[in-house]
Design an enzyme around this catalytic site. Structure first.
Site: not given
Ligand code: NAD
Ligand code: DAU
Length: 376
Positions: A164, A168, A139-141, A81, A12, A84-85, A60
């Site tokens: 996780y 958050k 996150t909504d989580e 952003f 993101i 660890e995600s 960070i």
């Molecule tokens: P991502 O895992 O793709 O990217 C995370 C980035 O942070 C990476 O580039 C990584 O190198 C960097 N990073 C990790 N630890 C670090 C540290 N200690 N210092 C500096 N950089 C560091 O994650 P994403 O999916 O892009 O999510 C970004 C943010 O949005 C996160 O805070 C996550 O909790 C939040 N979020 C993600 C989603 C989603 O669906 N992906 C939804 C809601 C919220």
């Molecule tokens: O809701 C926001 C969150 O969405 C963010 O905060 C997180 O950073 C992001 O990773 C994401 O979390 P989820 O656990 O929802 O995403 P993930 O893609 O890992 O999984 C989505 C759904 O799919 C979840 O119900 C688990 C399921 N899943 C996931 C994987 C990787 C499967 O069934 N099979 C899989 O192999």
């Protein structure tokens, strides 16, 4: 305006950097990213050619690195952003999640507080420069898990259930505490599941696309009935931009796609959409990896027989669904991308960018870091 975007080499964060560079002319961006397995300098390699962007490799949690950035750049906005995600990884190894997501957030807040502070008011509260803000991307989580009905609002009690989401939530509470105790100008956004380009292929949607192209089984956790509320990443970037520039200080904003889908339906939709795209555009078949005993042009294997139900995630949250009416009412933000369009754009991006997938899954992306960092 000068932005510090942490995690800007991740999914993101990188999309946000591209969005800012594409939409705001008078800005400078400093990206701070430690390039964990999820961070990839190749993702922003074209953006790094833009003189408005500076990249700093660092953690960070490292106060010297973060202070150094504030010393060198008069930062207006921090958008955090970096995290660890991935929920599954947090179940395997919670510690790094607590360290990065909670302590890293605190370290960023401390640096911002120190560098933005202008003194104290009559009641002893710190005062700050005008035009600064810290935005925590949450996150909504943090709200836990829903049953069959209902939506998360900003006042839903926090009830995290995975390491996780607990990390958050801890970060959110620290941000809130700095807002209350030190009157720091902060916002928190809580978003649902994003999807789109540059999504690391450990997460559901890009993993399913990757496995199809490799002829592998498609793992569905449990019975596939879990529901996520999918939001196209560019829509999320627009929401964050709106909150940074116009959000009321101290407020939390939920960001969601109004787009609930069961996991099994997502997987089936990707199978059918991808098959249709590969039928209509044979040129995309070069993205299919060599599958033993099968002609490259044969796409008959892309069907629901690839689905395999596997052991469920521990503590698997059943359903997430966001009520975004506050951000819509206050800032006029709404999700613009329909899922049917967003998923086609996403699949097309992966079909056209297999080099990126190979890079992030091989570790070779570090070469971009060396090339780029050497130049600057
Ligand atoms: P991502 O895992 O793709 O990217 C995370 C980035 O942070 C990476 O580039 C990584 O190198 C960097 N990073 C990790 N630890 C670090 C540290 N200690 N210092 C500096 N950089 C560091 O994650 P994403 O999916 O892009 O999510 C970004 C943010 O949005 C996160 O805070 C996550 O909790 C939040 N979020 C993600 C989603 C989603 O669906 N992906 C939804 C809601 C919220
Ligand atoms: O809701 C926001 C969150 O969405 C963010 O905060 C997180 O950073 C992001 O990773 C994401 O979390 P989820 O656990 O929802 O995403 P993930 O893609 O890992 O999984 C989505 C759904 O799919 C979840 O119900 C688990 C399921 N899943 C996931 C994987 C990787 C499967 O069934 N099979 C899989 O192999």
């Amino acid at each position: 305006m000068i932005y510090l975007v942490t995690g800007g080499a991740g999914f993101i964060g990188a999309n946000f950097v591209k969005y800012l560079l594409g939409t705001h002319r008078e800005i400078q961006i400093v990206v701070l990213d430690s390039l964990t397995y999820a961070g990839n300098l190749g993702t922003i390699k074209e953006d790094l050619k833009d003189a408005r962007l500076t990249f700093v490799k660092g953690d960070i949690k490292d106060s010297k690195v973060v202070d150094g950035i504030f010393d060198r750049h008069p930062i207006n906005f921090v958008v955090n952003f970096a995290a660890e995600s991935h929920v599954d990884r947090s179940i395997e190894n919670p510690q790094v999640f607590l360290e990065t997501n909670i302590l890293g957030t605190q370290n960023l807040l401390d640096a911002a507080k120190k560098h933005w502070s202008t003194g104290k008011d009559d009641h002893g509260y710190p005062t700050y420069k005008a035009g600064v803000k810290y935005l925590q991307v949450s996150t909504d989580e943090v709200y836990g898990s829903l049953g069959a009905t209902g939506y998360f609002t900003e006042t839903t009690p926090l009830d995290p259930r995975s390491p996780y989401s607990a990390s958050k939530t801890g970060a959110d509470l620290i941000v809130k505490a700095y807002g209350e105790t030190y009157k720091m100008p902060v916002n928190i956004t809580r978003c649902s599941n994003n999807y789109g380009p540059y999504h690391f292929p450990e997460k559901l949607i890009p993993l399913i696309i990757k496995n199809i192209l490799e002829g592998k089984k498609l793992p569905v956790y449990g019975d596939g009935s879990n529901v996520r509320d999918w939001l196209y990443v560019e829509d999320h970037c627009k929401a964050i931009d709106a909150v940074v520039l116009r959000g009321t200080v101290g407020e939390v904003y939920n960001v969601g796609g109004h787009n609930e889908k069961k996991n099994i339906d997502i997987v089936k939709l990707i199978i059918s959409t991808m098959r249709q795209m590969l039928e209509e555009h044979p040129e995309y078949r070069t993205a299919i990896k060599g599958i033993a005993g099968q002609a490259r042009n044969d796409i008959s294997y892309i069907n629901e027989d690839l689905i395999t139900y596997v052991t469920d995630r521990l503590g698997h949250d059943q359903r997430y669904a966001i009520d975004p009416s506050k951000i819509t009412a206050e800032l006029g933000w709404e999700p613009e991308t329909k899922f049917e369009d967003g998923i086609v754009k996403t699949i097309r991006w992966y079909l056209e960018n297999q080099d990126w997938v190979d890079e992030v899954t091989s570790g070779d992306y570090q070469k971009y870091y060396k090339q780029m960092y050497g130049k600057r």
